[in-house]
Design a protein around this motif. Sequence first.
Motif, PDB file in Angstrom:
ATOM      1  N   SER A  82       0.391  11.150  19.129  1.00 41.82           N
ATOM      2  CA  SER A  82       1.012  11.102  20.253  1.00 41.82           C
ATOM      3  C   SER A  82       2.380  10.893  20.379  1.00 41.82           C
ATOM      4  O   SER A  82       2.944  10.651  19.099  1.00 41.82           O
ATOM      5  CB  SER A  82       0.188  10.416  21.380  1.00 41.82           C
ATOM      6  N   ALA A  83       3.125  10.918  21.580  1.00 40.74           N
ATOM      7  CA  ALA A  83       4.606  10.319  21.338  1.00 40.74           C
ATOM      8  C   ALA A  83       4.829   9.075  20.623  1.00 40.74           C
ATOM      9  O   ALA A  83       5.821   8.866  20.181  1.00 40.74           O
ATOM     10  CB  ALA A  83       5.280  10.427  22.730  1.00 40.74           C
ATOM     11  N   ASP A  84       3.760   8.040  21.093  1.00 45.05           N
ATOM     12  CA  ASP A  84       4.075   6.996  20.594  1.00 45.05           C
ATOM     13  C   ASP A  84       2.887   6.285  19.685  1.00 45.05           C
ATOM     14  O   ASP A  84       2.718   5.085  19.484  1.00 45.05           O
ATOM     15  CB  ASP A  84       4.430   5.790  21.662  1.00 45.05           C
ATOM     16  N   GLU A  85       1.992   7.155  19.268  1.00 47.61           N
ATOM     17  CA  GLU A  85       0.919   6.779  18.512  1.00 47.61           C
ATOM     18  C   GLU A  85       0.870   7.700  17.035  1.00 47.61           C
ATOM     19  O   GLU A  85       0.871   8.828  17.023  1.00 47.61           O
ATOM     20  CB  GLU A  85      -0.331   7.023  19.113  1.00 47.61           C
ATOM     21  N   LEU A  86       0.803   6.708  15.903  1.00 49.33           N
ATOM     22  CA  LEU A  86       0.665   7.436  14.640  1.00 49.33           C
ATOM     23  C   LEU A  86      -0.504   6.942  13.883  1.00 49.33           C
ATOM     24  O   LEU A  86      -0.950   5.837  14.119  1.00 49.33           O
ATOM     25  CB  LEU A  86       1.891   7.059  13.683  1.00 49.33           C
ATOM     26  N   GLU A  87      -1.173   7.971  13.093  1.00 50.73           N
ATOM     27  CA  GLU A  87      -2.214   7.616  12.283  1.00 50.73           C
ATOM     28  C   GLU A  87      -1.763   7.502  10.949  1.00 50.73           C
ATOM     29  O   GLU A  87      -1.009   8.242  10.398  1.00 50.73           O
ATOM     30  CB  GLU A  87      -3.466   8.857  12.461  1.00 50.73           C
ATOM     31  N   ILE A  88      -2.271   6.485  10.083  1.00 47.33           N
ATOM     32  CA  ILE A  88      -1.762   6.139   8.864  1.00 47.33           C
ATOM     33  C   ILE A  88      -2.986   6.582   7.702  1.00 47.33           C
ATOM     34  O   ILE A  88      -3.941   6.366   8.227  1.00 47.33           O
ATOM     35  CB  ILE A  88      -1.268   4.832   8.670  1.00 47.33           C
ATOM     36  N   CYS A  89      -2.592   7.214   6.816  1.00 49.76           N
ATOM     37  CA  CYS A  89      -3.764   7.597   5.707  1.00 49.76           C
ATOM     38  C   CYS A  89      -2.998   7.367   4.288  1.00 49.76           C
ATOM     39  O   CYS A  89      -1.743   7.503   4.079  1.00 49.76           O
ATOM     40  CB  CYS A  89      -4.133   8.807   5.906  1.00 49.76           C
ATOM     41  N   TYR A  90      -3.629   7.139   3.287  1.00 43.27           N
ATOM     42  CA  TYR A  90      -3.162   6.721   1.909  1.00 43.27           C
ATOM     43  C   TYR A  90      -4.407   7.225   0.956  1.00 43.27           C
ATOM     44  O   TYR A  90      -5.481   7.139   1.264  1.00 43.27           O
ATOM     45  CB  TYR A  90      -2.619   5.581   1.842  1.00 43.27           C
ATOM     46  N   ASP A  91      -3.968   7.489  -0.353  1.00 41.33           N
ATOM     47  CA  ASP A  91      -4.737   7.507  -1.569  1.00 41.33           C
ATOM     48  C   ASP A  91      -3.957   7.169  -2.761  1.00 41.33           C
ATOM     49  O   ASP A  91      -2.778   7.371  -2.620  1.00 41.33           O
ATOM     50  CB  ASP A  91      -5.269   8.960  -1.587  1.00 41.33           C
ATOM     51  N   LEU A  92      -4.681   6.603  -3.659  1.00 36.10           N
ATOM     52  CA  LEU A  92      -4.063   6.195  -4.908  1.00 36.10           C
ATOM     53  C   LEU A  92      -4.917   6.464  -6.084  1.00 36.10           C
ATOM     54  O   LEU A  92      -6.037   6.198  -5.948  1.00 36.10           O
ATOM     55  CB  LEU A  92      -3.579   4.853  -4.755  1.00 36.10           C
ATOM     56  N   ASP A  93      -4.258   6.861  -7.155  1.00 37.86           N
ATOM     57  CA  ASP A  93      -4.684   7.034  -8.385  1.00 37.86           C
ATOM     58  C   ASP A  93      -5.480   5.859  -8.874  1.00 37.86           C
ATOM     59  O   ASP A  93      -4.980   4.815  -8.774  1.00 37.86           O
ATOM     60  CB  ASP A  93      -3.750   7.321  -9.466  1.00 37.86           C
ATOM     61  N   ARG A  94      -6.635   5.909  -9.252  1.00 37.15           N
ATOM     62  CA  ARG A  94      -7.636   4.770  -9.636  1.00 37.15           C
ATOM     63  C   ARG A  94      -6.893   3.821 -10.647  1.00 37.15           C
ATOM     64  O   ARG A  94      -7.266   2.524 -10.631  1.00 37.15           O
ATOM     65  CB  ARG A  94      -9.088   5.070 -10.157  1.00 37.15           C
ATOM     66  N   ASN A  95      -6.128   4.212 -11.462  1.00 36.73           N
ATOM     67  CA  ASN A  95      -5.341   3.568 -12.604  1.00 36.73           C
ATOM     68  C   ASN A  95      -4.374   2.526 -12.038  1.00 36.73           C
ATOM     69  O   ASN A  95      -3.977   1.535 -12.840  1.00 36.73           O
ATOM     70  CB  ASN A  95      -4.758   4.560 -13.584  1.00 36.73           C
ATOM     71  N   TYR A  96      -4.008   2.581 -10.603  1.00 35.32           N
ATOM     72  CA  TYR A  96      -3.010   1.839 -10.163  1.00 35.32           C
ATOM     73  C   TYR A  96      -3.647   0.867  -8.873  1.00 35.32           C
ATOM     74  O   TYR A  96      -3.116   0.137  -8.353  1.00 35.32           O
ATOM     75  CB  TYR A  96      -1.902   2.559  -9.505  1.00 35.32           C
ATOM     76  N   TRP A  97      -5.019   0.916  -8.805  1.00 30.09           N
ATOM     77  CA  TRP A  97      -5.760  -0.045  -8.033  1.00 30.09           C
ATOM     78  C   TRP A  97      -5.576  -1.451  -8.236  1.00 30.09           C
ATOM     79  O   TRP A  97      -5.302  -1.637  -9.316  1.00 30.09           O
ATOM     80  CB  TRP A  97      -7.200   0.409  -8.008  1.00 30.09           C
ATOM     81  N   SER A  98      -5.849  -2.338  -7.393  1.00 27.76           N
ATOM     82  CA  SER A  98      -5.572  -3.686  -7.280  1.00 27.76           C
ATOM     83  C   SER A  98      -4.310  -4.252  -7.813  1.00 27.76           C
ATOM     84  O   SER A  98      -4.509  -5.204  -8.493  1.00 27.76           O
ATOM     85  CB  SER A  98      -6.745  -4.168  -8.200  1.00 27.76           C
ATOM     86  N   LYS A  99      -3.255  -3.614  -7.664  1.00 29.64           N
ATOM     87  CA  LYS A  99      -1.973  -3.977  -8.001  1.00 29.64           C
ATOM     88  C   LYS A  99      -0.977  -4.229  -6.772  1.00 29.64           C
ATOM     89  O   LYS A  99      -0.091  -4.512  -7.108  1.00 29.64           O
ATOM     90  CB  LYS A  99      -1.264  -3.103  -8.856  1.00 29.64           C
ATOM     91  N   GLY A 100      -1.638  -4.325  -5.616  1.00 27.88           N
ATOM     92  CA  GLY A 100      -0.800  -4.571  -4.441  1.00 27.88           C
ATOM     93  C   GLY A 100      -0.128  -3.560  -4.095  1.00 27.88           C
ATOM     94  O   GLY A 100       0.925  -3.564  -3.004  1.00 27.88           O
ATOM     95  N   ILE A 101      -0.127  -2.332  -4.485  1.00 23.25           N
ATOM     96  CA  ILE A 101       0.774  -1.041  -4.328  1.00 23.25           C
ATOM     97  C   ILE A 101       0.631  -0.508  -2.994  1.00 23.25           C
ATOM     98  O   ILE A 101       1.724  -0.182  -2.116  1.00 23.25           O
ATOM     99  CB  ILE A 101       0.643  -0.082  -5.203  1.00 23.25           C
ATOM    100  N   ILE A 102      -0.776  -0.392  -2.677  1.00 19.13           N
ATOM    101  CA  ILE A 102      -1.061   0.356  -1.241  1.00 19.13           C
ATOM    102  C   ILE A 102      -0.522  -0.768  -0.145  1.00 19.13           C
ATOM    103  O   ILE A 102       0.114  -0.181   0.810  1.00 19.13           O
ATOM    104  CB  ILE A 102      -2.289   0.651  -1.105  1.00 19.13           C
ATOM    105  N   SER A 103      -0.660  -2.116  -0.256  1.00 21.79           N
ATOM    106  CA  SER A 103      -0.444  -3.112   0.719  1.00 21.79           C
ATOM    107  C   SER A 103       1.144  -3.052   1.042  1.00 21.79           C
ATOM    108  O   SER A 103       1.521  -3.220   1.924  1.00 21.79           O
ATOM    109  CB  SER A 103      -1.028  -4.410   0.332  1.00 21.79           C
ATOM    110  N   ALA A 104       1.883  -2.983  -0.200  1.00 17.88           N
ATOM    111  CA  ALA A 104       3.394  -2.841  -0.288  1.00 17.88           C
ATOM    112  C   ALA A 104       3.675  -1.728   0.396  1.00 17.88           C
ATOM    113  O   ALA A 104       4.972  -1.759   1.310  1.00 17.88           O
ATOM    114  CB  ALA A 104       3.860  -3.122  -1.606  1.00 17.88           C
ATOM    115  N   ALA A 105       3.097  -0.535   0.144  1.00 18.55           N
ATOM    116  CA  ALA A 105       3.439   0.668   0.811  1.00 18.55           C
ATOM    117  C   ALA A 105       3.225   0.589   2.233  1.00 18.55           C
ATOM    118  O   ALA A 105       4.017   1.255   3.227  1.00 18.55           O
ATOM    119  CB  ALA A 105       2.726   1.817   0.220  1.00 18.55           C
TER     120      ALA A 105
END
Length: 180
Positions: free
Chosen positions: A94-117
Amino acid sequence: MPNVYESSFPTLQINRDYLLREQSLDDAEDFLTYYSQTEVNQYIYAEVPTSIPAALNEIIYCRNLFSQKKGLYWTLARADNNQMIGAFGLYQRSADELEICYDLDRNYWSKGIISAAIDTVITFAFSKMNCKQIFAITTHNNHASIRVLEKNKFKHVGTLKQYRYFKGTMHDVEKFVLTP
């Protein structure tokens, strides 16, 4: 406040190692490779591309979101070689509501990348897109995604029953919300 859709696609620096940039047709092979990983796509209610042409079609769809003023979909890339290792989206619901989504290569999991992104993207959304609320949906058994949303101060607001149709079945999802 200027309209984000009336300027060029924004590139966001996450940290010295990773950035969010516009998706490119050159990303098709990397996208196909990581998105085909069962660990990556098992919680996503979307078709998994099985060929380069299918990956290209998905990238074109995501790129068009920006020109249609329906959202932004970034490539999550390594800063040292520009390789796509994931994707990050903001859908204009909507004009003021956004949906966020993400995915990440498994080789980069548990490194804080998604949280920082997530931190980088929500800062951008609240400051540049006149956004009043960002929400995310995830499956109840995607514990890693739930943890990263909670770490980034998203609040669980409930289960959306029979919310997402995928492969002939309606699925329940968990909804998380963040306000400034």
